[in-house]
Design a protein around this motif. Structure first.
Motif, PDB file in Angstrom:
ATOM      1  N   THR A   1      17.150  26.784  28.038  1.00  0.00           N
ATOM      2  CA  THR A   1      17.480  26.997  26.539  1.00  0.00           C
ATOM      3  C   THR A   1      16.766  27.450  25.486  1.00  0.00           C
TER       4      THR A   1
ATOM      5  N   TRP B   1      26.323  16.184  21.169  1.00  0.00           N
ATOM      6  CA  TRP B   1      25.507  16.560  22.499  1.00  0.00           C
ATOM      7  C   TRP B   1      24.346  17.159  22.648  1.00  0.00           C
ATOM      8  N   THR B   2      23.365  16.380  23.889  1.00  0.00           N
ATOM      9  CA  THR B   2      22.450  17.257  23.843  1.00  0.00           C
ATOM     10  C   THR B   2      21.947  18.235  24.942  1.00  0.00           C
ATOM     11  N   GLU B   3      20.847  19.204  24.597  1.00  0.00           N
ATOM     12  CA  GLU B   3      20.957  20.391  25.983  1.00  0.00           C
ATOM     13  C   GLU B   3      19.785  19.501  26.688  1.00  0.00           C
TER      14      GLU B   3
ATOM     15  N   ASP C   1      15.868  18.289  20.747  1.00  0.00           N
ATOM     16  CA  ASP C   1      15.851  18.204  21.945  1.00  0.00           C
ATOM     17  C   ASP C   1      14.415  17.970  22.295  1.00  0.00           C
TER      18      ASP C   1
ATOM     19  N   GLU D   1      24.230  19.655  30.088  1.00  0.00           N
ATOM     20  CA  GLU D   1      24.026  18.884  27.992  1.00  0.00           C
ATOM     21  C   GLU D   1      24.700  17.212  28.523  1.00  0.00           C
TER      22      GLU D   1
END
Length: 289
Positions: A23, A213-215, A183, A160
């Protein structure tokens, strides 16, 4: 045979590169510390090349210079009763925003606990701050902070994942535009967390809950995250009332399940290529004989 080895090595490198796509790093330009630096004449292009940690340290120096009585975010949050065990697991930007969120209102009760997520192996720390008015007689809301982390080198597949938080909608509702999340990433438990990405927009919202949603950063050994938001009472609540303040949290490997098909297809594709290369090399060898 040498050609086969070279091709196999190239495929292996491609596979490693595919599995470690990361990311992009993003500075939180909405943070108070970033704004302090721009207000003091720092160019945005200059600041955007820095890490969150560097920006926070520069802002701390400016605050100390302008106010001799200034207390750091960490020390302030300790002074109001937030457990050190919770604060130690947060990035500096997270500490700053917690301080901002609790600056209005008096803290009546602090609830803090650690739990294992029901739908995954993530460790979740939950902090709920009950806030009252100046007279400590009426409840003005709750500030909810949640952080999560995984074991080193877990999970194996990273893209994710989904965090869901719920509350009793008979007493509370989400305070619009108060959601903020980050994050985290680091290489060792002893290191301070670094922020990979920050968010101000929810993925899901209802009367009794929110979703995010977390990456997961792919090239660091440990990943985690943080979120904060406010709740408002749906009706006047007296500070002496016994009401339901419980907050439920779950973390699910939604992305890991989603990616299984993609990973399997990639593996099958690579195996087919290797098989074809092996057949080609055998044919070439027979022709030479």
């Amino acid at each position: 045979m040498k050609t086969l080895k070279v091709m196999l090595s190239s495929l292996l490198c491609a596979l490693i590169l595919f599995s470690t796509l990361t990311t992009a790093f993003a500075i939180n330009t909405d943070s108070n510390n970033y704004k302090i630096l721009t207000e003091n004449g720092y160019d945005e292009d200059f600041l955007n090349d820095m890490t969150d940690s560097m920006i926070n340290k520069m802002a701390e120096k400016i605050k100390e210079a302008s106010d001799p009585d200034y207390v750091s975010d960490y020390e302030y949050l300790l002074s109001v009763g937030i457990p050190e065990s919770f604060l130690k697991g947060l990035a500096e930007t997270s500490l700053s925003i917690i301080r901002d969120y609790i600056s209005i209102g008096n803290i009546l009760t602090i609830d803090c606990n650690t739990q294992k997520a029901k739908s995954s192996n993530a460790v979740i720390k939950k902090l709920s701050l009950q806030l009252a008015d100046e007279s400590n007689t009426g409840i003005i809301g709750e500030t909810v902070c949640i952080c999560w982390e995984h074991e080193l080198n877990k999970p194996i597949l990273r893209d994710e994942d989904f965090i869901e938080v719920g509350w009793n909608d008979d007493f509370f509702c989400y305070d619009a535009d108060t959601f903020y999340a980050e994050d985290y990433r680091r290489n060792a438990v002893e290191e301070n967390w670094k922020v990979s990405k920050s968010y101000n927009t929810l993925a899901k919202i209802s009367l009794d809950g929110i979703g995010h949603w977390t990456e997961l950063y792919t090239t660091k050994k440990q990943v985690g995250g943080f979120m904060i938001f406010k709740l408002l009472p749906t009706h006047p609540i007296d500070a002496s009332d016994n009401y339901d303040r419980s907050i439920s949290v779950d973390y699910s490997y939604a992305a890991e399940t989603k990616d299984y098909t993609t990973v399997i297809l990639c593996i099958v594709f690579i195996l087919l290529i290797l098989t074809a290369l092996t057949i080609i090399m055998k044919i070439k060898k027979k022709k030479k004989q």
